[in-house]
Scaffold this motif. Sequence first.
Motif, short mmCIF file in Angstrom:
data_model
loop_
_atom_site.label_atom_id
_atom_site.label_comp_id
_atom_site.label_asym_id
_atom_site.label_seq_id
_atom_site.Cartn_x
_atom_site.Cartn_y
_atom_site.Cartn_z
N TRP A 154 43.37 4.74 22.88
CA TRP A 154 42.07 5.13 22.33
C TRP A 154 40.93 4.41 23.05
N LYS A 155 41.15 3.16 23.42
CA LYS A 155 40.14 2.41 24.16
C LYS A 155 39.86 3.09 25.51
N LYS A 156 40.93 3.55 26.17
CA LYS A 156 40.78 4.24 27.45
C LYS A 156 40.04 5.56 27.27
N PHE A 157 40.38 6.32 26.22
CA PHE A 157 39.73 7.61 25.98
C PHE A 157 38.26 7.40 25.63
N ALA A 158 37.97 6.42 24.77
CA ALA A 158 36.59 6.14 24.37
C ALA A 158 35.76 5.71 25.57
N ALA A 159 36.35 4.92 26.46
CA ALA A 159 35.65 4.49 27.67
C ALA A 159 35.35 5.69 28.57
N MET A 161 34.88 8.77 27.54
CA MET A 161 33.80 9.51 26.89
C MET A 161 32.45 8.84 27.16
N LYS A 162 32.42 7.54 27.07
CA LYS A 162 31.17 6.81 27.29
C LYS A 162 30.70 6.98 28.73
N GLU A 163 31.62 6.85 29.69
CA GLU A 163 31.26 6.98 31.09
C GLU A 163 30.83 8.41 31.42
N GLY A 164 31.51 9.38 30.83
CA GLY A 164 31.16 10.77 31.07
C GLY A 164 29.75 11.08 30.60
N LYS A 165 29.38 10.57 29.43
CA LYS A 165 28.03 10.80 28.90
C LYS A 165 26.99 10.08 29.75
N ARG A 166 27.33 8.86 30.23
CA ARG A 166 26.39 8.12 31.07
C ARG A 166 26.13 8.88 32.38
N PRO A 201 35.67 19.52 34.25
CA PRO A 201 34.39 18.81 34.10
C PRO A 201 34.32 18.13 32.73
N PHE A 202 33.62 17.03 32.67
CA PHE A 202 33.54 16.25 31.43
C PHE A 202 33.02 17.07 30.27
N GLU A 203 32.17 18.04 30.54
CA GLU A 203 31.61 18.89 29.47
C GLU A 203 32.71 19.55 28.64
N VAL A 204 33.83 19.85 29.28
CA VAL A 204 34.96 20.45 28.57
C VAL A 204 35.44 19.53 27.45
N VAL A 205 35.55 18.24 27.75
CA VAL A 205 36.02 17.27 26.75
C VAL A 205 35.03 17.20 25.58
N GLU A 206 33.76 17.16 25.91
CA GLU A 206 32.73 17.11 24.85
C GLU A 206 32.83 18.30 23.90
N THR A 207 32.98 19.49 24.47
CA THR A 207 33.01 20.68 23.60
C THR A 207 34.29 20.74 22.78
N MET A 208 35.40 20.26 23.34
CA MET A 208 36.64 20.22 22.56
C MET A 208 36.51 19.22 21.41
N TYR A 209 35.88 18.09 21.67
CA TYR A 209 35.70 17.07 20.64
C TYR A 209 34.88 17.61 19.47
N ALA A 210 33.89 18.46 19.79
CA ALA A 210 33.00 18.98 18.75
C ALA A 210 33.50 20.27 18.12
#
Length: 288
Positions: A154-159, A161-166, A201-210
């Motif tokens: 989870w720490k790796k996944f959260a990191a 997500m944080k880097e992708g948003k940055r 692309p990171f956007e895919v992860v964001e939309t799956m999360y939401a």
Amino acid sequence: MEERVGFESDGLRLAGILHLPETPQAESRAAFLVLHGFGSNKDAGGGTTVAKMLAGLGYAALRFDFRGCSESQGERGRVICKEQVRDTRNALSYLASRTDIDPKRIGVVGQSFGAAVAVYSAGVDRRIAACISSGGWGDGAKKFRRQHASARAWKKFAAMMKEGKRRKRSGKPMSVSRYDIVPIPPRLRGNLAPGSIMEFPFEVVETMYAFNANEVVGRIAPRPLLLLHSADDSVTPTEQSIELFERAGKPTDLHLIADVDHFMFSEQNTLVINLVRNWLDKYFPARA
């Protein structure tokens, strides 16, 4: 009988294969849309198996590539949840326009990511007459938390997500590996279709999360819904289908199956096939 077809979705040309029963029928047929999994394609073993099974039972079945996948147009790997919902609804419009298909008797069946899209599509589009979900999910955030269960994972996944948003804010898009998004045990990776996408692309992860099919699953009733899930799923947490069932109206059936894993349609398990056949006979027979 298989027919190669194409149709438009938001200005993109999507590619599909339409399976038709060999037995001729005077009146228009009931049909199903067959939705593939995450970054997969219409030729995945599970989707092909389901389409052929449905055609053998007297239904038409359209398996197609979502935008950005395989033979369909669109930016490769950009598989955005609600865009795939639009692809599903446009596929339904295409089927409904055919004279050999009954526009009031079109269902949807999906596996994994495709199952989540199937449930969401049925929740927001009342033209969908029946829905079958195999190994699907209703809450992206909860799904990811359980898929990356250990503190280290989870720490790796959260990191990530944080880097992708940055990097998104700085205008430097980031790509993410398939298995960093959705872990799949090595023993099951052979179930991935040839040509499956491995970087997104990171956007895919964001939309799956939401993405939250739990919010709309209750709107499917009184149309029938079948939820199938492995009792010990190695990819998508089993409680995801249980939560969908708790939020769904009637008629909804939930089956947790002990001797299969995530890619249950690929396994051609007799119990699963019989469950689907019996459910169809009861709630959505090939002939009205």
